[in-house]
Structure formats: structure tokens, C-alpha cells
Scaffold this active site. Structure first.
Site, PDB file in Angstrom:
ATOM      1  N   HIS A 142      37.693  44.487  46.314  1.00 57.50           N
ATOM      2  CA  HIS A 142      36.779  44.392  45.171  1.00 57.50           C
ATOM      3  C   HIS A 142      37.504  43.654  44.060  1.00 57.50           C
ATOM      4  O   HIS A 142      38.574  44.061  43.616  1.00 57.50           O
ATOM      5  CB  HIS A 142      36.342  45.776  44.681  1.00 57.50           C
ATOM      6  CG  HIS A 142      35.374  45.701  43.526  1.00 57.50           C
ATOM      7  ND1 HIS A 142      34.004  45.648  43.721  1.00 57.50           N
ATOM      8  CD2 HIS A 142      35.576  45.629  42.195  1.00 57.50           C
ATOM      9  CE1 HIS A 142      33.405  45.560  42.548  1.00 57.50           C
ATOM     10  NE2 HIS A 142      34.335  45.552  41.607  1.00 57.50           N
ATOM     11  N   CYS A 143      36.921  42.551  43.613  1.00 60.26           N
ATOM     12  CA  CYS A 143      37.573  41.687  42.617  1.00 60.26           C
ATOM     13  C   CYS A 143      36.933  41.928  41.258  1.00 60.26           C
ATOM     14  O   CYS A 143      35.740  41.651  41.058  1.00 60.26           O
ATOM     15  CB  CYS A 143      37.418  40.222  43.030  1.00 60.26           C
ATOM     16  SG  CYS A 143      38.249  39.065  41.918  1.00 60.26           S
ATOM     17  N   ILE A 144      37.716  42.438  40.314  1.00 59.58           N
ATOM     18  CA  ILE A 144      37.182  42.687  38.977  1.00 59.58           C
ATOM     19  C   ILE A 144      36.933  41.389  38.226  1.00 59.58           C
ATOM     20  O   ILE A 144      36.167  41.371  37.256  1.00 59.58           O
ATOM     21  CB  ILE A 144      38.137  43.585  38.157  1.00 59.58           C
ATOM     22  CG1 ILE A 144      39.519  42.907  37.996  1.00 59.58           C
ATOM     23  CG2 ILE A 144      38.292  44.945  38.814  1.00 59.58           C
ATOM     24  CD1 ILE A 144      40.449  43.674  37.088  1.00 59.58           C
TER      25      ILE A 144
END
Length: 286
Positions: A142-144
């Protein structure tokens, strides 16, 4: 103690979405600072010069805008493309759906899994994201920075985003280097206002820092792509004698880049011919 049992620790992970929006704002600020430093101040005025200086400035600005357009396109594709949803009521006896995460090769030898949070079956290489609160096919992480998961359907756009961003930051660093050197010259030799010099200094340092960090990130994902591994599967691969998903680096690369490079060539062509104003079919969801 009873109240602690009802606490959902994954709510803390869901709060990372708010941090992601702050990161998007940070990216926009960095782009704005770099655009002002490169286009408005350093190289834009050189277009009014004569001869080689104007031609060089035009080449730099053309490369800058093309790379920026490709970065924004890939970025929005990562943000708005569904990374890969598991069909409702999916079970392991489902027929091959044509998605890479459902291939019969991956089904062989895989233990049947079930997600109790989604109340659904979990295909091979599928993982539950606590931030998005859903299962994602071939989830990488999951890439912020994009407020989204990177999975089976948007991983290729994520890789291209890294490549174009690295090329853009390297270009910005090189073209701002003369102005950065000027920053350390005597004040009497400076031809810029303190505010402009500060913006140029900040833009140079930020682009140099991002170029170095992106280089390391690209190297890591290049290793993952050539071995057909996700970031989540690194530890699992270390424990196995032979990685069952490794089809050879050429076929592994084809799984990620299939049908993508011709889109890039067509998009660059439209940017050159029409200044990016033409609507290109690859801008729609694949």
C-alpha cells in the site's frame, strides 16, 4: 480488559489514508517548486536569447514537459486504477478468469485460503490491505504516496511512474546545477533575488534527494520484477528453494509490461504533435 478486546487495531492503519493525502499535497508542492525553478526562472527566459542558447533552452523545456506529462499520466493511472479486486463469493474451484493472479500455474500447489474480514476466498498471491480494508490481487504494497494499493492491475503504471520520476529529477538536478553553483558565489556576483535563489536551492536539493532515493527504489523493484516477486513475498521467496512463480526474467517482465509500451509511444507522439491536448485512448481504464 473487556474493552480492549473490542478495540480494532486496524483502524490505526485506516488512518494512513489521511497521511496519504498529505503526501499527495507534498508531491504537488515539489512539482510546483521544480516547475518554477526550471521553467519560469532558469530556462524560460533563455528562449528569448539568440542562437544555441535558445535552442538548448527549447530542448530542455520540451524534455521537461514531456517527462512531467508522463509522470502525471502514470501517477493518476496508479491512483485511479483498481489494483485488483477479488470477485464476490470467489472460491478456489472458480474457472480461470484470465487475470494473471488466477492462472492455473499459480493454482498448482497453493493451499486454499479464506479472508475472514472480507468473508471471501483468497486467490493465490492475494493479500488483505488493512488500509483499504479489502483484498488485493497480487498485492505488492500500500503506497501512501498514491493513496492506493499497488497490485496486479496498476503495478506496471507504478513502475513507469518511478522511471519517469527518476528521469525528471535527474534532468532537473542537471539543469539547475549552474544555478546551484551560483548560490555559493559571492553575493555581488549573484544575478538573482534572495527569494529566487532560495527556490532554486530548495528545488535542486529536493530533486537530487529524490533522484537518489528513486534510484534505490527502482533497483529493488527491478529485482522483484525479474524474479516475479512482490514486496510482500520477499520473505516467502527466501524460505523456498526455487520460486514457483519465476518463469524466467523475460516472461516475468512481459507479465508486467505487456500491452504497455505501445501506449507510451502513442502518448508521447500525441504530446509532441498536439501538445498533449488530444484525448488518447490509453487514458481510459484498461
Amino acid at each position: 480488559m473487556d474493552c480492549c478486546r473490542h478495540v480494532n487495531p486496524f483502524r490505526v492503519c485506516a488512518g494512513l489514508r489521511g497521511l496519504g493525502y498529505l503526501m499527495v499535497a507534498l508531491v504537488a508542492a515539489i512539482v510546483a517548486v521544480s516547475y518554477y525553478a526550471v521553467v519560469v526562472y532558469a530556462w524560460g527566459p533563455m528562449l528569448l536569447s539568440d542562437g544555441a542558447a535558445a535552442a538548448g533552452a527549447a530542448a530542455v523545456l520540451a524534455a521537461f514537459h514531456i517527462l512531467l506529462a508522463m509522470i502525471l499520466w502514470c501517477y493518476f493511472m496508479v491512483v485511479f486504477t483498481d489494483p485488483g479486486a477479488v470477485p464476490e463469493n470467489w472460491r478456489h474451484d472458480a474457472e480461470d478468469s484470465g487475470d494473471p493472479s488466477f492462472s492455473s500455474l499459480e493454482e498448482q500447489g497453493s493451499a486454499r485460503r479464506y479472508c475472514f474480514r472480507c468473508q471471501n476466498g483468497k486467490p493465490p498471491r492475494c493479500h488483505h490491505c488493512s488500509v483499504c480494508n479489502r483484498c488485493v490481487l497480487k498485492m505488492d504494497h500500500h503506497c501512501i504516496w498514491v493513496v492506493n494499493c499497488v497490485g496486479a492491475r496498476n503495478y506496471k503504471y507504478f513502475l513507469l511512474f518511478l522511471v519517469y520520476a527518476f528521469a525528471e529529477t535527474v534532468l532537473d538536478t542537471l539543469v539547475l546545477l549552474p544555478n546551484f553553483i551560483e548560490f555559493f558565489q559571492d553575493e555581488s556576483r549573484r544575478s538573482s533575488s534572495p527569494g529566487d535563489i532560495a527556490v532554486l536551492f530548495i528545488a535542486f536539493v529536493l530533486n537530487l534527494a529524490f533522484a537518489l532515493s528513486l534510484l534505490c527504489f527502482i533497483g529493488m523493484h527491478a529485482s522483484l520484477v525479474t524474479s516475479n516477486t512482490t514486496s510482500i513475498e520477499i520473505y516467502e521467496r527466501k524460505k523456498s528453494v526455487s520460486w514457483k512463480y519465476d518463469l524466467g526474467w523475460i516472461r516475468n517482465l512481459e507479465q508486467v509490461t505487456a500491452g504497455l509500451w505501445h501506449q507510451q509511444v502513442a502518448l508521447v507522439g500525441s504530446l509532441i504533435l498536439y501538445g498533449g491536448s488530444a484525448q488518447h485512448p490509453c487514458a481510459s481504464r484498461p
